[in-house]
Write a protein that holds these residues in place. Sequence first.
Motif, mmCIF file in Angstrom:
data_model
loop_
_atom_site.group_PDB
_atom_site.id
_atom_site.type_symbol
_atom_site.label_atom_id
_atom_site.label_comp_id
_atom_site.label_asym_id
_atom_site.label_seq_id
_atom_site.Cartn_x
_atom_site.Cartn_y
_atom_site.Cartn_z
ATOM 1 N N PHE A 59 0.942 -1.284 -0.044
ATOM 2 C CA PHE A 59 0.090 0.005 -0.112
ATOM 3 C C PHE A 59 0.639 1.287 0.050
ATOM 4 O O PHE A 59 0.064 2.247 -0.250
ATOM 5 C CB PHE A 59 -0.812 0.066 1.102
ATOM 6 N N GLU A 65 -6.324 -0.306 9.774
ATOM 7 C CA GLU A 65 -7.094 -1.524 10.349
ATOM 8 C C GLU A 65 -5.944 -2.642 10.291
ATOM 9 O O GLU A 65 -6.160 -3.476 11.047
ATOM 10 C CB GLU A 65 -7.959 -1.640 9.164
ATOM 11 N N ARG A 69 -5.404 -5.138 13.582
ATOM 12 C CA ARG A 69 -5.233 -6.594 13.296
ATOM 13 C C ARG A 69 -3.656 -7.220 13.809
ATOM 14 O O ARG A 69 -3.971 -8.330 14.617
ATOM 15 C CB ARG A 69 -5.723 -6.966 11.846
ATOM 16 N N HIS A 271 17.600 9.098 -9.330
ATOM 17 C CA HIS A 271 18.636 9.242 -8.392
ATOM 18 C C HIS A 271 18.968 10.481 -7.859
ATOM 19 O O HIS A 271 19.006 11.032 -7.132
ATOM 20 C CB HIS A 271 20.096 8.827 -8.921
ATOM 21 N N PHE B 74 -14.975 -3.749 14.272
ATOM 22 C CA PHE B 74 -13.643 -4.338 14.608
ATOM 23 C C PHE B 74 -12.989 -3.591 15.771
ATOM 24 O O PHE B 74 -12.276 -4.373 16.757
ATOM 25 C CB PHE B 74 -12.679 -3.982 13.178
ATOM 26 N N TYR B 243 -13.767 -11.558 11.617
ATOM 27 C CA TYR B 243 -14.015 -10.169 10.796
ATOM 28 C C TYR B 243 -14.777 -10.228 9.716
ATOM 29 O O TYR B 243 -15.708 -9.282 9.636
ATOM 30 C CB TYR B 243 -12.509 -9.413 10.300
ATOM 31 N N ARG B 245 -14.849 -9.406 6.841
ATOM 32 C CA ARG B 245 -14.317 -8.165 5.876
ATOM 33 C C ARG B 245 -12.956 -8.093 5.887
ATOM 34 O O ARG B 245 -12.296 -8.041 6.921
ATOM 35 C CB ARG B 245 -15.204 -7.150 6.071
ATOM 36 N N GLU B 246 -12.444 -7.746 4.816
ATOM 37 C CA GLU B 246 -11.086 -7.595 4.643
ATOM 38 C C GLU B 246 -11.148 -6.024 5.263
ATOM 39 O O GLU B 246 -12.177 -5.278 5.061
ATOM 40 C CB GLU B 246 -10.400 -7.501 3.351
ATOM 41 N N SER B 247 -9.712 -5.463 5.368
ATOM 42 C CA SER B 247 -9.818 -3.830 5.584
ATOM 43 C C SER B 247 -9.837 -3.257 4.110
ATOM 44 O O SER B 247 -10.080 -4.063 3.045
ATOM 45 C CB SER B 247 -8.148 -3.514 6.096
ATOM 46 N N ALA B 249 -8.499 -1.200 2.825
ATOM 47 C CA ALA B 249 -7.326 -0.402 2.042
ATOM 48 C C ALA B 249 -7.248 -0.721 0.681
ATOM 49 O O ALA B 249 -7.467 -1.963 0.081
ATOM 50 C CB ALA B 249 -6.297 -0.318 2.769
ATOM 51 N N VAL B 251 -4.759 -0.167 -2.886
ATOM 52 C CA VAL B 251 -3.472 -0.050 -3.268
ATOM 53 C C VAL B 251 -3.609 1.117 -4.134
ATOM 54 O O VAL B 251 -4.172 1.202 -5.331
ATOM 55 C CB VAL B 251 -3.091 -1.319 -4.148
ATOM 56 N N PRO B 252 -2.760 2.117 -3.776
ATOM 57 C CA PRO B 252 -2.873 3.486 -4.245
ATOM 58 C C PRO B 252 -2.170 3.228 -5.954
ATOM 59 O O PRO B 252 -1.218 2.324 -5.960
ATOM 60 C CB PRO B 252 -1.886 4.147 -3.701
ATOM 61 N N GLN B 254 -0.125 4.867 -7.578
ATOM 62 C CA GLN B 254 1.306 5.004 -7.700
ATOM 63 C C GLN B 254 2.231 3.850 -7.390
ATOM 64 O O GLN B 254 3.206 3.686 -7.583
ATOM 65 C CB GLN B 254 1.736 6.117 -6.845
ATOM 66 N N MET B 255 1.574 2.833 -6.611
ATOM 67 C CA MET B 255 2.325 1.848 -6.114
ATOM 68 C C MET B 255 2.314 0.658 -7.173
ATOM 69 O O MET B 255 2.801 -0.490 -7.198
ATOM 70 C CB MET B 255 1.549 0.957 -4.951
ATOM 71 N N ARG B 258 4.875 1.495 -12.528
ATOM 72 C CA ARG B 258 4.791 2.706 -13.346
ATOM 73 C C ARG B 258 5.836 3.104 -14.066
ATOM 74 O O ARG B 258 5.953 3.470 -15.351
ATOM 75 C CB ARG B 258 4.338 3.621 -12.354
ATOM 76 N N MET B 259 7.184 3.117 -13.327
ATOM 77 C CA MET B 259 8.176 3.448 -14.121
ATOM 78 C C MET B 259 9.291 2.473 -13.650
ATOM 79 O O MET B 259 9.207 2.237 -12.311
ATOM 80 C CB MET B 259 8.621 4.883 -13.866
ATOM 81 N N ALA B 260 10.218 2.358 -14.395
ATOM 82 C CA ALA B 260 11.393 1.408 -14.130
ATOM 83 C C ALA B 260 12.028 1.964 -12.704
ATOM 84 O O ALA B 260 12.418 2.962 -12.863
ATOM 85 C CB ALA B 260 12.267 1.141 -15.018
ATOM 86 N N ALA B 261 12.098 0.940 -11.816
ATOM 87 C CA ALA B 261 13.075 1.370 -10.670
ATOM 88 C C ALA B 261 14.391 1.472 -10.980
ATOM 89 O O ALA B 261 14.744 0.695 -12.148
ATOM 90 C CB ALA B 261 13.062 0.363 -9.615
ATOM 91 N N PRO B 262 15.377 2.304 -10.495
ATOM 92 C CA PRO B 262 16.684 2.485 -11.059
ATOM 93 C C PRO B 262 17.445 1.101 -10.630
ATOM 94 O O PRO B 262 17.351 0.422 -9.723
ATOM 95 C CB PRO B 262 17.116 3.762 -10.194
#
Lengths: 375, 262
Positions: A59, A65, A69, A271, B74, B243, B245-247, B249, B251-252, B254-255, B258-262
Amino acid sequence: MTDLSSTSTRSRESARPLPQAPLVLGIETSCDETGIGIVRGTELLANTVSSSMEEHARFGGVIPEIAARAHLEAFVPTLRQALETAGIQLKDVDAIAVTAGPGLAGALMVGLSAAKGLALAAGKPLYGVNHLVAHVGVGLLESSSPMAALPENTGALLVSGGHTEILRVVSLTSQVQLLGSTIDDAAGEAFDKTARLLGLGYPGGPAIAAAAAHGDPTAFRFPRGLTMPKFEGSAQAPGKHRHNWSFSGLKTAVARAVEQFESAGREVPVHDIAASFQEAVVDVLTSKAVRAAREHDIHTLLLGGGVAANQRLRELLTERCAEAGIELRIPPVSLCTDNGAMVAALGAQLVAAGVEPSGMDIPADSSQPVQRISV
Amino acid sequence: MKNYHGGVILAIGSSAGASVAVLDHGRVLAQWRTAETTNHAEVLAAAVAETMRQADVDGAGLSGVVVGVGPGPFTGLRVGLVLAHALAEVWQVPLQGLCSLDSLAHRAVTQAPAGDSAGASGGPVEPGSEFLAVSDARRREVYWARYRSRAAPGADHAGPDHAAPGHTGPDPTASAELLDGPHVSAAGELPDLPAVGIGAGLYSESLTARSALEASWLPDAVELGQIAQSGSPSVLREPLPLYLRESDAKVPAQMRPRMAAP
């Protein structure tokens, strides 16, 4: 009803002499670390931490949450391991200390309810303590004497994913003053968000630092928030934000830089951006912290929080403290990040100072001010 | 599996309101409850201390702790669970969980005959009949499970007169068998069966409450303790939250790559 139980705790406590070096178990669950630590006075006996960091990685930030947990599942195993490491039983301790705030409400409540259960079942006094002041309490665990005190006029710079504050500690148990803080994002949060933007992963601190090692910190001139004269004023007539920080503008500036390269179809110089971003954060953090310390007669400065692991921050802060004649203390990283030992250390100080224990009815306070050292 | 059939136990529920009970062989020695849903972290530990004081029992006098494991909101649920974990750990007594909806089902089958209690209830569910236990899951949904009332094997007489939770021990002639659940879903998706629990009151357009009284019920520690001491260990669960239910949240963007990590 709640008065009855807390009153009996208080009267029993005041009837016996204060322990010189109290044995205290501390519980920390304000964010994503389930920490249980045990100290005897200022002697560290155990510092057990179970982190849910890996569960938050996809994330790019802590999900409250998920953290809450994980605290519930980790509590008993972490407790058992801490007691075993310290070689004590719960019946041996003089008090239970727990982070009451500030922090994530749902996460705090797990630790608080657990601490109340331990205190109730073992018949021990409970101390609900301030997370930020507890970070400062770590400074005592370095000492070799059994019940050391902080030097007079100690300051603390706390930098983490949730906090960016500079404190002046007159007395760890009775008087702590907030000199300045971030008005928006915490510094560690800025690292996480920028790492996300650059596709570097989570947690952002180590990821940015690693990328920055290969970059030019002067390639981009990113803004240092709240450094304009109208915000800073002078030592005699301080502006409203003289000792405060802001990192949201910096984050936006990084986003704009990335967009410019992308829209021009050019490769993003990850960088150089990482190095320039890190330099901007570290520069404004250290310059403002050292100035605040100088102007408040602080001779010893303690660094705390997860961002204390950042090598560039350590370097520049060391350099600037030396120039200003301030002694800098940087605890080991395991005590800088959130942990239960710091909570226990502050609890031991409160017990030794004869501070009243907390009632069984204390709430978790997600925005507990630093002046409220215990509740 | 730990057997609670005997001795004094502490029961804690925090799946909706919060409740505490101390029982001896199904007989309630002391009890406490609140319908408040937002202050469990403040009140529950003190309530345990006070309830045990009223019951004149300490940790050394307990043979076990039982805790409602939900389903329920919860944050409050965790407060009760972690409190129970801490207490059982220090006292070194067994800790077991129970589905919180079992409490409603137990009350439905063991309650006083219709007309006996102050509010008009539907009376005990007839042996062999199916019904739903329904609680509030917020977000326009309910937590629910389907049960069947059954007479205890060999029971040949009517149970003693038996009022609202806590006044007498469990009716030995009846129990509720879990057939399906617990689940979380919109009230309109539930089987068409008579329902008990606050969920039936909140969604009266979709659900058929057995009675107005039964549509106000919240799970309670008294029945959790009674079930635990009723000698049917098969209903005991791990003391970990249900529970369902899941949380929330996500995943944004940006995660995502998207672009190659260096």
